[in-house]
Write a protein that holds these residues in place. Structure first.
Motif, PDB file in Angstrom:
ATOM      1  N   GLN A   1      71.314  83.512  42.829  1.00 58.70           N
ATOM      2  CA  GLN A   1      72.861  84.028  43.289  1.00 58.70           C
ATOM      3  C   GLN A   1      72.723  85.184  44.072  1.00 58.70           C
ATOM      4  O   GLN A   1      73.381  85.257  45.030  1.00 58.70           O
ATOM      5  CB  GLN A   1      73.435  84.115  41.862  1.00 58.70           C
ATOM      6  N   ILE A   2      71.929  86.071  43.966  1.00 65.10           N
ATOM      7  CA  ILE A   2      71.800  87.370  44.727  1.00 65.10           C
ATOM      8  C   ILE A   2      71.316  87.110  45.744  1.00 65.10           C
ATOM      9  O   ILE A   2      71.905  87.625  46.835  1.00 65.10           O
ATOM     10  CB  ILE A   2      70.806  88.373  43.661  1.00 65.10           C
ATOM     11  N   VAL A   3      70.242  86.316  45.894  1.00 66.47           N
ATOM     12  CA  VAL A   3      69.370  86.101  47.387  1.00 66.47           C
ATOM     13  C   VAL A   3      70.539  85.455  47.985  1.00 66.47           C
ATOM     14  O   VAL A   3      70.728  85.628  49.495  1.00 66.47           O
ATOM     15  CB  VAL A   3      67.945  85.104  47.146  1.00 66.47           C
ATOM     16  N   ALA A   4      71.215  84.279  47.463  1.00 63.58           N
ATOM     17  CA  ALA A   4      72.167  83.343  48.341  1.00 63.58           C
ATOM     18  C   ALA A   4      73.114  84.324  48.934  1.00 63.58           C
ATOM     19  O   ALA A   4      73.705  84.304  50.025  1.00 63.58           O
ATOM     20  CB  ALA A   4      72.721  82.340  47.571  1.00 63.58           C
ATOM     21  N   GLY A   5      73.526  85.360  47.907  1.00 58.39           N
ATOM     22  CA  GLY A   5      74.798  86.204  48.313  1.00 58.39           C
ATOM     23  C   GLY A   5      74.126  87.089  49.383  1.00 58.39           C
ATOM     24  O   GLY A   5      75.141  87.503  50.369  1.00 58.39           O
ATOM     25  N   ALA A   6      72.914  87.517  49.418  1.00 60.71           N
ATOM     26  CA  ALA A   6      72.531  88.607  50.424  1.00 60.71           C
ATOM     27  C   ALA A   6      72.688  87.624  51.609  1.00 60.71           C
ATOM     28  O   ALA A   6      72.833  88.274  52.892  1.00 60.71           O
ATOM     29  CB  ALA A   6      71.139  89.104  50.034  1.00 60.71           C
ATOM     30  N   ILE A   7      72.092  86.821  51.754  1.00 62.31           N
ATOM     31  CA  ILE A   7      71.852  85.704  53.042  1.00 62.31           C
ATOM     32  C   ILE A   7      73.322  85.421  53.716  1.00 62.31           C
ATOM     33  O   ILE A   7      73.478  85.706  54.825  1.00 62.31           O
ATOM     34  CB  ILE A   7      71.232  84.523  52.857  1.00 62.31           C
ATOM     35  N   GLY A   8      74.199  85.103  52.676  1.00 61.69           N
ATOM     36  CA  GLY A   8      75.530  84.787  53.080  1.00 61.69           C
ATOM     37  C   GLY A   8      76.381  85.787  53.599  1.00 61.69           C
ATOM     38  O   GLY A   8      77.181  85.992  54.549  1.00 61.69           O
TER      39      GLY A   8
ATOM     40  N   GLY B   1      76.940  91.311  50.215  1.00 63.98           N
ATOM     41  CA  GLY B   1      76.662  89.840  49.629  1.00 63.98           C
ATOM     42  C   GLY B   1      75.999  89.483  48.448  1.00 63.98           C
ATOM     43  O   GLY B   1      76.273  88.679  47.632  1.00 63.98           O
ATOM     44  N   ALA B   2      74.871  90.577  48.077  1.00 68.47           N
ATOM     45  CA  ALA B   2      74.478  90.236  46.919  1.00 68.47           C
ATOM     46  C   ALA B   2      75.020  90.370  45.657  1.00 68.47           C
ATOM     47  O   ALA B   2      75.130  89.761  44.607  1.00 68.47           O
ATOM     48  CB  ALA B   2      72.998  91.274  46.840  1.00 68.47           C
ATOM     49  N   ILE B   3      75.940  91.538  45.619  1.00 66.81           N
ATOM     50  CA  ILE B   3      76.903  91.739  44.532  1.00 66.81           C
ATOM     51  C   ILE B   3      77.761  90.799  44.301  1.00 66.81           C
ATOM     52  O   ILE B   3      77.859  90.335  43.428  1.00 66.81           O
ATOM     53  CB  ILE B   3      77.488  93.161  44.787  1.00 66.81           C
ATOM     54  N   GLY B   4      78.579  90.268  45.520  1.00 68.42           N
ATOM     55  CA  GLY B   4      79.433  89.035  45.421  1.00 68.42           C
ATOM     56  C   GLY B   4      78.701  87.794  45.034  1.00 68.42           C
ATOM     57  O   GLY B   4      79.326  87.072  44.179  1.00 68.42           O
TER      58      GLY B   4
END
Length: 83
Positions: free
Chosen positions: A11-18, A40-43
């Motif tokens: 989730q953190i990696v996907a959020g950071a990319i997003g 993004g990582a937090i979100g």
């Protein structure tokens, strides 16, 4: 590694990319590379945890390496970035 930790990492990696994709698409709202990554990582982490609590099938992604479940985790983390 426990399933919860694997889910959180995804989730953190996907959020950071997003976050970086969203920052690139919305230049006026961009926080810079570091800011987009952190936001993004937090979100992604928070949004993914909330969706995992609401949709229990997503919480099963870390119990075994199932590509469909991993894609579900990735999508759950990136979903809050859409507007």
């Amino acid at each position: 590694m426990s399933g919860v930790l694997i889910n959180l990492i995804i989730q953190i990696v996907a959020g950071a990319i997003g976050g970086n994709v969203a920052g690139g698409a919305l230049k006026d709202l961009s926080l810079g590379t570091a800011g987009n990554t952190i936001a993004g990582a937090i979100g992604g982490g928070v949004g993914g945890q909330i969706l995992s609590a609401l949709i229990p099938a997503l919480a099963q992604a870390g119990s075994s390496v199932d590509i469909g479940a991993l894609i579900g985790q990735f999508a759950a983390a990136a979903l809050p970035l859409r507007s």
